[in-house]
Design an enzyme around this catalytic site. Structure first.
Site, short mmCIF file in Angstrom:
data_model
loop_
_atom_site.label_atom_id
_atom_site.label_comp_id
_atom_site.label_asym_id
_atom_site.label_seq_id
_atom_site.Cartn_x
_atom_site.Cartn_y
_atom_site.Cartn_z
NE ARG A 17 -20.00 -10.88 32.40
CZ ARG A 17 -20.89 -11.30 31.72
NH1 ARG A 17 -21.35 -12.58 31.43
NH2 ARG A 17 -21.69 -10.41 31.05
CG ASN B 272 -27.94 -16.18 28.81
OD1 ASN B 272 -28.81 -16.99 29.07
ND2 ASN B 272 -27.82 -15.02 29.33
NE ARG C 162 -26.96 -14.09 24.50
CZ ARG C 162 -26.36 -13.82 25.53
NH1 ARG C 162 -25.07 -14.32 25.91
NH2 ARG C 162 -26.56 -13.06 26.62
CD GLU D 153 -19.83 -16.62 28.60
OE1 GLU D 153 -20.85 -16.44 28.79
OE2 GLU D 153 -18.81 -15.96 29.16
CG HIS E 165 -29.69 3.77 25.35
ND1 HIS E 165 -29.49 4.86 24.58
CD2 HIS E 165 -28.81 3.18 25.97
CE1 HIS E 165 -28.30 4.92 24.70
NE2 HIS E 165 -27.59 3.96 25.36
CB CYS F 32 -24.97 -16.74 36.10
SG CYS F 32 -23.53 -16.66 34.87
NE ARG G 32 -25.40 -10.41 31.47
CZ ARG G 32 -26.41 -10.95 31.83
NH1 ARG G 32 -27.50 -10.47 32.73
NH2 ARG G 32 -26.82 -12.07 31.47
C1 PEP Z 1 -24.44 -16.30 29.79
O1 PEP Z 1 -23.88 -16.19 28.64
O2 PEP Z 1 -25.07 -17.16 30.18
C2 PEP Z 1 -24.38 -15.19 30.57
C3 PEP Z 1 -24.80 -15.17 31.71
O3 PEP Z 1 -23.70 -14.15 30.10
P1 PEP Z 1 -24.17 -12.86 29.19
O4 PEP Z 1 -25.92 -13.13 29.00
O5 PEP Z 1 -23.88 -11.61 29.65
O6 PEP Z 1 -23.45 -13.28 27.96
MG MG Z 2 -22.25 -14.89 28.27
#
Ligand code: PEP
Ligand code: MG
Length: 583
Positions: free
Chosen positions: A335, A458, A469, A435, A191, A506, A298
């Site tokens: 998504r 990501n 990550r 991804e 949050h 993205c 998201r």
């Molecule tokens: C990603 O994995 O690059 C992505 C955009 O999705 P998220 O960051 O929501 O996992």
């Molecule tokens: Mg992702």
């Protein structure tokens, strides 16, 4: 000078004196009472709880007004918890049976529950634990008679450093006094992180050990774009960040200049820059920054503050409010829910005891195992589809079969809607995120199945390099510039080109200026990013030609290490646009 790396959760750069928040919170004056005073003590407890409930309601109303009902709901939930009869009984028993003072009893009970939640070691429960600490602090402040939060009475601007901040502490921060904040704990889905983004206070969380290395008043830099915190910077670094800060300071001006201009290279090649959003309210951030649409919505954030699945009409309303804000002619890529692992995940009936949740039943895997949940969302998206340029996208696809299964379920839902004579866009474009490395390797085959790709760097970086990550200990391995990652991205762009489908990036990489020229040179014409990053990326695009970008990307692809790639791209970006915010 000390450099710390964490998770960037709200962009911007700030430099200022550290204000270190006390970890212990409010000091409890006495722990035990005489037995015969327990009735008075219980009465004192009830009076304090009533005042804390009133505070929570006031917070709820203020936040509802300031940033929207979704956020105010956090405090409504706090008020309910404070009045929970079982919790009250537990505290009363500590007072009457163990002779605890009201303060000590509150703290004991709340911390016991919070620690149980923390021990579950999942981001969502840690967020709940942090709510409990917040409630504890609020009741204690009335019992002890202290000001509820010194952070609200700041008289000089500071950079706030804390082990963690509760949601209400964050929501009440005054952006004029708090230049930025950085915390040892926390993740993207907390949050606190979300509140920082909404209030546009630069923030970095999940830094690990931090407070022990800093004293109040030390100079601190918080770079909310790249997740970097610098303690006691040397002169050169300080100067560099002062420049960056000035650039961010003139953000509104730059924004005005660029907002209505296209992201077009000097030789006239147009790129599309989209915004990533988590909540419908953020559509206005996209509009303010001149986004070409929403490239990533998201939707798992619909779960925030919810203990039950969001129903079809709630989801439909959320999508409709984005469509209304963005308008009918700009794309909105919705998504499907990417729940699990580091993402919000409240469904108690689906809590899994997984040793390795990042490699477990998450995202579409979870949706395919829970068809009612999946179909409800698909219905809501389809129903919203005639009202704008809606596109649907599946996350975490790892195999062709998985993608086909998702498409089959979508076809089923379309059939249901046909039967019910409910309108939807029969040509709704379907996309998949790339991804997972297996998806990148199978991009040619996947490209035959969809209308577009969106590369989620990501996760692609995390899975390609086997580097979490969110783990600060492997942050040096986790780099978008790693040649292995770049080769996969290149392969995906080529596969999309071969099949003639659109491809976008993205992940955070698309908002990082050092990669803009490279991505353009590799053939990308669509990038989706945190809305605040759009003006700068647009500026870089408008400063180069495609020919230059191609040459630079070819050269970058020759390097064997992430360090060489990143150094080269940094130099090139500075050459093209000296004032670019490169790190
Ligand atoms: C990603 O994995 O690059 C992505 C955009 O999705 P998220 O960051 O929501 O996992
Ligand atoms: Mg992702």
């Amino acid at each position: 000078m000390e450099i710390k790396r964490g998770i960037p959760v709200s962009p911007g750069v700030a430099i200022g004196p550290a204000y270190v928040v006390e970890i212990e919170g409010i000091r409890i004056p006495r722990r035990f009472i005489d037995k015969e005073k327990s009735a008075d003590e219980v009465a004192r407890l009830h009076a304090a709880v009533q005042m804390a409930v009133a505070d929570a309601h006031a917070n709820r109303d203020a936040i509802n007004e300031k940033v929207g009902k979704q956020y105010g709901a956090i405090f409504a939930a706090h008020a309910m918890l404070m009045e929970d009869p079982e919790l009250m009984r537990e505290i009363e028993q500590l007072i009457s049976q163990k002779n605890h003072s009201a303060e000590y009893a509150v703290s004991k009970a709340m911390r016991r529950h919070a620690k149980t939640l923390q021990a579950l070691n999942q981001p969502i429960f840690s967020a709940r634990a942090s709510d409990l600490f917040d409630i504890e602090k609020s009741i204690l402040s009335h019992l002890v008679g202290e000001q509820s939060d010194p952070l609200q009475d700041m008289t000089e601007p500071i950079v706030l450093l804390a082990h963690d901040l509760t949601p209400s502490q964050t929501a009440n921060l005054n952006p004029k006094m708090v230049y930025a904040f950085a915390t040892e704990a926390g993740g993207k889905a907390s949050h606190t992180a979300i509140m920082a983004g909404v209030l546009e206070i630069p923030a970095v969380v999940g830094l690990g050990r931090l407070l022990i290395d800093v004293s109040g008043g030390d100079e601190v830099i918080v770079d909310g774009n790249r997740g970097v915190v610098i303690l006691n910077p040397d002169e050169e670094t300080r100067e560099r960040y002062l420049v960056l800060q000035r650039q961010f300071g003139s953000f509104a001006k730059r924004l005005d200049e660029l907002k209505d201009l296209p992201a077009e290279t000097r030789d006239g090649v147009r790129a599309m820059l989209f915004g990533n959003i988590e909540f419908p309210q953020e559509s206005s951030h996209c509009n303010d920054r001149g986004a070409d649409g929403v490239g990533l919505y998201r939707t798992e954030f619909l779960y925030l503050n919810k203990t039950e699945d969001p129903n079809e009409s709630e989801q439909y309303e959320a999508y409709m409010s984005v469509l209304r804000a963005i308008g009918p002619n700009r794309p909105v890529v919705i998504r499907t829910m990417d729940l699990g692992a580091d993402k919000l995940f409240h469904r108690t009936d689906m809590q899994l005891d997984e040793k390795n949740p990042c490699l477990g039943l998450r995202s579409v895997r979870l949706c395919l195992r829970n068809l009612p949940l999946f179909k409800t969302q698909l219905r809501a998206i389809l129903r919203a589809s005639p009202h704008g340029d809606v596109r649907i996208m599946f996350p975490m696809i790892g195999t062709v079969m998985e993608l086909r299964q998702c498409k089959m379920i979508l076809a089923d839902v379309k059939e249901e809607l046909e039967e019910e004579r409910i309108d939807f866009n029969r040509k709704l474009p379907i996309g998949t995120m790339i991804e997972v490395p297996s998806a990148a390797l199978m991009a040619e085959e996947l490209a035959k199945e969809v209308n577009f790709f969106s590369i989620g760097t990501n996760d692609l970086i995390q899975y390609t390099l086997a580097a979490d990550r969110t783990n600060e200990h492997v942050a040096s391995l986790y780099s978008a510039g790693d040649p292995a990652v770049l080769r996969l991205i290149d392969q995906v762009i080529r596969a999309a080109g071969k099949q003639g489908i659109d491809v976008c990036v993205c992940g955070e990489m698309s908002g990082d200026p050092i990669y803009t020229i490279l991505l353009l040179g590799l053939g990308l014409r669509q990038l989706s990013m945190t809305p605040q990053s759009i003006p700068e990326i647009k500026k870089i695009i408008r400063s180069i030609t495609i020919e230059e970008a191609k040459q630079i990307s070819q050269e970058a692809m020759r390097f064997e290490t992430a360090r060489d790639v990143n150094n080269y791209l940094r130099d090139q970006t500075r050459r093209v646009l000296p004032e670019a915010v490169v790190n």
